[in-house]
Structure formats: structure tokens, C-alpha cells
Write a protein that holds these residues in place. Sequence first.
Motif, PDB file in Angstrom:
ATOM      1  N   VAL A 126       0.835  -1.206   0.000  1.00  0.00           N
ATOM      2  CA  VAL A 126       0.000   0.000   0.000  1.00  0.00           C
ATOM      3  C   VAL A 126       0.870   1.257   0.000  1.00  0.00           C
ATOM      4  O   VAL A 126       0.574   2.232  -0.690  1.00  0.00           O
ATOM      5  N   GLU A 127       1.954   1.243   0.776  1.00  0.00           N
ATOM      6  CA  GLU A 127       2.870   2.387   0.805  1.00  0.00           C
ATOM      7  C   GLU A 127       3.385   2.702  -0.597  1.00  0.00           C
ATOM      8  O   GLU A 127       3.443   3.873  -1.020  1.00  0.00           O
ATOM      9  N   HIS A 128       3.749   1.653  -1.327  1.00  0.00           N
ATOM     10  CA  HIS A 128       4.248   1.836  -2.700  1.00  0.00           C
ATOM     11  C   HIS A 128       3.150   2.389  -3.605  1.00  0.00           C
ATOM     12  O   HIS A 128       3.388   3.291  -4.415  1.00  0.00           O
ATOM     13  N   ARG A 129       1.940   1.869  -3.458  1.00  0.00           N
ATOM     14  CA  ARG A 129       0.840   2.307  -4.313  1.00  0.00           C
ATOM     15  C   ARG A 129       0.509   3.776  -4.067  1.00  0.00           C
ATOM     16  O   ARG A 129       0.187   4.513  -4.996  1.00  0.00           O
ATOM     17  N   LEU A 130       0.598   4.215  -2.820  1.00  0.00           N
ATOM     18  CA  LEU A 130       0.251   5.599  -2.488  1.00  0.00           C
ATOM     19  C   LEU A 130       1.348   6.591  -2.861  1.00  0.00           C
ATOM     20  O   LEU A 130       1.173   7.800  -2.706  1.00  0.00           O
ATOM     21  N   ALA A 131       2.464   6.093  -3.354  1.00  0.00           N
ATOM     22  CA  ALA A 131       3.544   6.990  -3.768  1.00  0.00           C
ATOM     23  C   ALA A 131       3.140   7.837  -4.965  1.00  0.00           C
ATOM     24  O   ALA A 131       3.642   8.954  -5.148  1.00  0.00           O
ATOM     25  N   ALA A 132       2.232   7.313  -5.792  1.00  0.00           N
ATOM     26  CA  ALA A 132       1.891   8.009  -7.030  1.00  0.00           C
ATOM     27  C   ALA A 132       0.445   8.476  -7.085  1.00  0.00           C
ATOM     28  O   ALA A 132       0.006   8.988  -8.107  1.00  0.00           O
ATOM     29  N   ARG A 133      -0.317   8.303  -5.986  1.00  0.00           N
ATOM     30  CA  ARG A 133      -1.729   8.680  -6.031  1.00  0.00           C
ATOM     31  C   ARG A 133      -2.248   8.966  -4.624  1.00  0.00           C
ATOM     32  O   ARG A 133      -1.679   8.509  -3.645  1.00  0.00           O
ATOM     33  N   GLU A 134      -3.329   9.706  -4.554  1.00  0.00           N
ATOM     34  CA  GLU A 134      -3.935  10.031  -3.261  1.00  0.00           C
ATOM     35  C   GLU A 134      -4.884   8.943  -2.789  1.00  0.00           C
ATOM     36  O   GLU A 134      -5.118   8.792  -1.590  1.00  0.00           O
ATOM     37  N   HIS A 140       5.733   3.733   7.748  1.00  0.00           N
ATOM     38  CA  HIS A 140       5.111   3.771   6.419  1.00  0.00           C
ATOM     39  C   HIS A 140       4.445   5.144   6.304  1.00  0.00           C
ATOM     40  O   HIS A 140       3.235   5.275   6.469  1.00  0.00           O
ATOM     41  N   PRO A 141       5.253   6.185   6.083  1.00  0.00           N
ATOM     42  CA  PRO A 141       4.752   7.566   6.211  1.00  0.00           C
ATOM     43  C   PRO A 141       3.604   7.908   5.281  1.00  0.00           C
ATOM     44  O   PRO A 141       2.664   8.610   5.678  1.00  0.00           O
ATOM     45  N   ARG A 142       3.649   7.424   4.022  1.00  0.00           N
ATOM     46  CA  ARG A 142       2.556   7.752   3.106  1.00  0.00           C
ATOM     47  C   ARG A 142       1.256   7.097   3.565  1.00  0.00           C
ATOM     48  O   ARG A 142       0.183   7.694   3.479  1.00  0.00           O
TER      49      ARG A 142
END
Length: 288
Positions: A180-188, A228-230
Amino acid sequence: MSVSYPSAALPAFRGRIGDDARSGHPAVPHRYRLHLALSCPDGLRLAVAHSLLGLDDILPVTVLPALPDAADGGYLALRPLFEAASHHYRGPASAPALSDDWSGRIVSTDPRGILTDLARRFDRYGVGLRPCDADTAIEAVEELCDRSIGAPAQHAGRADADPASRAAALDRLLGGLDVVEHRLAAREHLLGDGLTVADVQLWVTLVQLDTVHRWHLDAAAVDRIADHPRLWAYARRLAGHPAFGRHLDLDGIARRHHADCRGREGAGAAMPIVDWAQYARERVRQSR
């Protein structure tokens, strides 16, 4: 017509809201009612989705106590609805539930079916909580939340599990959070540009992780989960959304947890990741 079932074969209430009268349960405004305990993850998900869809004026919600009040684990207030739907019904009158005010009967106790029907049949404003072309992606998020976050978080805090299995469960949990952290790197949001039921599912899973499962984890595990900051920024941002945070019943969640759980408290109990109370307090201020 009501049907009588033996106690060994209790009926499954899985009625669905359809497009027209032929379905038996058409999507008619002012006909249905949700019965929810906000301390329950499924109840919280449905409450958030109901608010996002703006259904207050056409599909009311009855908020139930945090803890069931019947000896069988159900709710006394719901029993007449269950018995009307199934003669001599002997199971618990459980929540969440969708009832039909016209007949006084339970339609469904299947949270995912109810959520899908709300999103598909009562989307008056084009919110798009469950787009038809996103079914596969939404189901993948549901499985991720269940199998890679919720279940391993619970196992990682089990005092009766051996250290190796707890460590493996924590690794699986961290792997799910990494996805999920990776997925949220490019989208809200998890899918596309807008909120969907996938976001509702994940947000409630994160609430449970921080307010329930964390109590049985050690400090090192909580530190790794928090790293997992994002992900946690996303959780805070949604908590500040009026359709999310105002439904938080932190006292109810705590009472439900302590009523059901017999596990030992871990050092992580003293290390909350999100100040959920900030958003719950905002809910109280807005209601005055």
C-alpha cells in the motif's frame, strides 16, 4: 411467507437490492434502514460509505450500542425483524443488518453485499464508490486487507503462538503495508482519482490495526508498522474527511475489544500511531 428453520440450519440473510420491482427489493427511497454498531469494523465501513453517498434523507441509520445486549451475542432491538423474516429464528439478531421498513423484516446481514448495493443502487450523485470496471481491483484490496494486514496483525499479537509464527505473521503484515505504501507513492487514493470502497476498506483496516491489534504487539513491531509515512498520512487525511472521522467511536471500539479479547497487553499499547481522538473530538464539536 415466513419459514421455520431448525437451529442446526439457520438461514443466511443475503437479500440484494435490485434495479426494479422484479428483484423483490427494488431501490426505493425511504424503504430500507441500516442497523450499525460503529464499534464493529463492518458497521464502520457501512457508516462511512453511507455518508459518502449522502443517504441520510432516504435511507436512515439506526446506531446500535457498541456491545450486543442479548445473551446470544445479538441485539434485542433487532430480534423482531429477524423473527419476522424467519419464523422461530433461533440465531443471534446480529449487526450490521439491512432491514425493509415496509415489511418489518431483515433483508441482509452480508456487509459486502449491502455495501455493494448501496454504492450501485443508491448513488444519486454519481459518487462512483464501486465502479463496475473496478470489481477485480476492489476485491484484490479486500483480500489484501483481510489476509495481509488484518489476519497477520491479529496473529502477530497472539500470546499463545510460538515466536517463529508471530515473526512470520509480522513479516506478512509489513509486506502488506509495503504494498500500500508503494501504491500511495503516485496517487492520493488506492484506485484512480476518487474515493472508492477500496479506500473505505483500507481505512477501517488501519483503524483496527492501530486501535485494536497494536495493543498486543511489542514496541519494535509498532515502530516498523509506523514506518510507512505515506500510508499513515493517508489514514490521517481520510480521518479528517467529514464522512470518515465523525463516525469514529473510540470508546466503543475499546470496549468491544476488551470484551472479546483475553490476550496479554504488549509494550506497543502505549505507542499510538495516529491521534484518532482528534478526529473523534471534531465529530463531537460538529454535532453540537
